[in-house]
Scaffold this motif. Sequence first.
Motif, short mmCIF file in Angstrom:
data_model
loop_
_atom_site.label_atom_id
_atom_site.label_comp_id
_atom_site.label_asym_id
_atom_site.label_seq_id
_atom_site.Cartn_x
_atom_site.Cartn_y
_atom_site.Cartn_z
N ILE A 167 0.40 -6.52 -50.93
CA ILE A 167 0.95 -6.62 -52.28
C ILE A 167 -0.18 -6.84 -53.28
CG2 ILE A 167 2.32 -8.08 -53.83
CD1 ILE A 167 4.24 -8.51 -51.45
N GLY A 168 -1.08 -7.75 -52.95
CA GLY A 168 -2.22 -8.01 -53.84
C GLY A 168 -3.09 -6.79 -54.03
N TRP A 169 -3.36 -6.07 -52.94
CA TRP A 169 -4.18 -4.87 -53.03
C TRP A 169 -3.50 -3.80 -53.89
CZ3 TRP A 169 -9.02 -3.65 -51.97
CH2 TRP A 169 -9.38 -2.33 -51.91
N ASN A 170 -2.20 -3.61 -53.70
CA ASN A 170 -1.48 -2.60 -54.49
C ASN A 170 -1.33 -3.00 -55.95
OD1 ASN A 170 -1.10 -0.63 -52.52
ND2 ASN A 170 0.64 -1.72 -51.66
N SER B 203 9.52 -1.46 -58.44
CA SER B 203 8.25 -2.13 -58.68
C SER B 203 7.38 -2.09 -57.42
CB SER B 203 8.47 -3.58 -59.10
OG SER B 203 8.92 -4.34 -58.00
N THR B 204 6.10 -2.30 -57.61
CA THR B 204 5.14 -2.25 -56.50
C THR B 204 5.44 -3.31 -55.45
OG1 THR B 204 3.46 -1.46 -58.04
CG2 THR B 204 2.69 -2.31 -55.94
N VAL B 205 5.78 -4.51 -55.90
CA VAL B 205 6.05 -5.60 -54.97
C VAL B 205 7.26 -5.27 -54.10
CG1 VAL B 205 6.66 -8.04 -54.79
CG2 VAL B 205 5.02 -7.30 -56.51
N ILE B 206 8.32 -4.82 -54.71
CA ILE B 206 9.54 -4.47 -53.97
C ILE B 206 9.27 -3.32 -53.02
CG2 ILE B 206 11.92 -3.65 -54.18
CD1 ILE B 206 11.52 -6.54 -55.08
N ARG B 207 8.50 -2.32 -53.48
CA ARG B 207 8.21 -1.17 -52.65
C ARG B 207 7.39 -1.55 -51.41
NH1 ARG B 207 4.92 1.81 -55.63
NH2 ARG B 207 6.51 2.09 -57.20
N PHE C 240 14.64 4.11 -48.98
CA PHE C 240 15.90 4.14 -49.71
C PHE C 240 15.76 3.64 -51.15
CE2 PHE C 240 16.92 3.49 -45.20
CZ PHE C 240 17.58 4.68 -44.97
N LEU C 241 14.53 3.31 -51.57
CA LEU C 241 14.31 2.84 -52.95
C LEU C 241 14.14 4.01 -53.90
CD1 LEU C 241 11.79 -0.10 -52.41
CD2 LEU C 241 14.21 -0.27 -52.96
N SER C 242 14.45 3.77 -55.15
CA SER C 242 14.21 4.80 -56.16
C SER C 242 12.73 4.84 -56.49
CB SER C 242 15.02 4.50 -57.42
OG SER C 242 14.55 3.31 -58.02
N SER C 243 12.30 5.89 -57.11
CA SER C 243 10.87 6.04 -57.43
C SER C 243 10.41 5.06 -58.50
CB SER C 243 10.58 7.47 -57.87
OG SER C 243 11.34 7.77 -59.03
N GLY C 244 11.34 4.47 -59.24
CA GLY C 244 10.97 3.53 -60.29
C GLY C 244 10.90 2.08 -59.85
#
Length: 135
Positions: free
Chosen positions: A129-132, A74-78, A68-72
């Motif tokens: 998260i660290g890896w991404n 952040s990596t952490v939130i995603r 449900f997240l937008s494509s923009g």
Amino acid sequence: IFALGLMFIQAQPTYAKVLSVTAWSGAATSVVSTLVFCAALMVQDQQTLDSIDPTKGVNFVPTNLGAFLSSGASTVIRVIASSIDIFTIWFLILLSIGFAATSGARKITTSKTASLVFGLWIVWIVLRIGWNMLF
């Protein structure tokens, strides 16, 4: 890792019991998630199915918050949102109940095993998260 964690909280697990609980928990969630996936494919129209590229890892069934997240975002939130999945939470709950039942000690409660299982899951999320963030 689960067997070591259970030994750390003074449970008396055998490898076979830990493997059995993990395998049966995974089997239960996999069967149900596969049925949900098949049902979702059946209700899709032909045009939607033709436009899907399977190499991009499209999520047919939005069972996690990341869908449900937008494509923009952040990596952490995603990463955090995609980790909060109905089937993952169910798998962790089944692990917690199973480890408590097979611990071999009355003092090992479901809340103790749940803190171990969910704690390891949080460590896994932090590692993801660290890896991404690196790539």
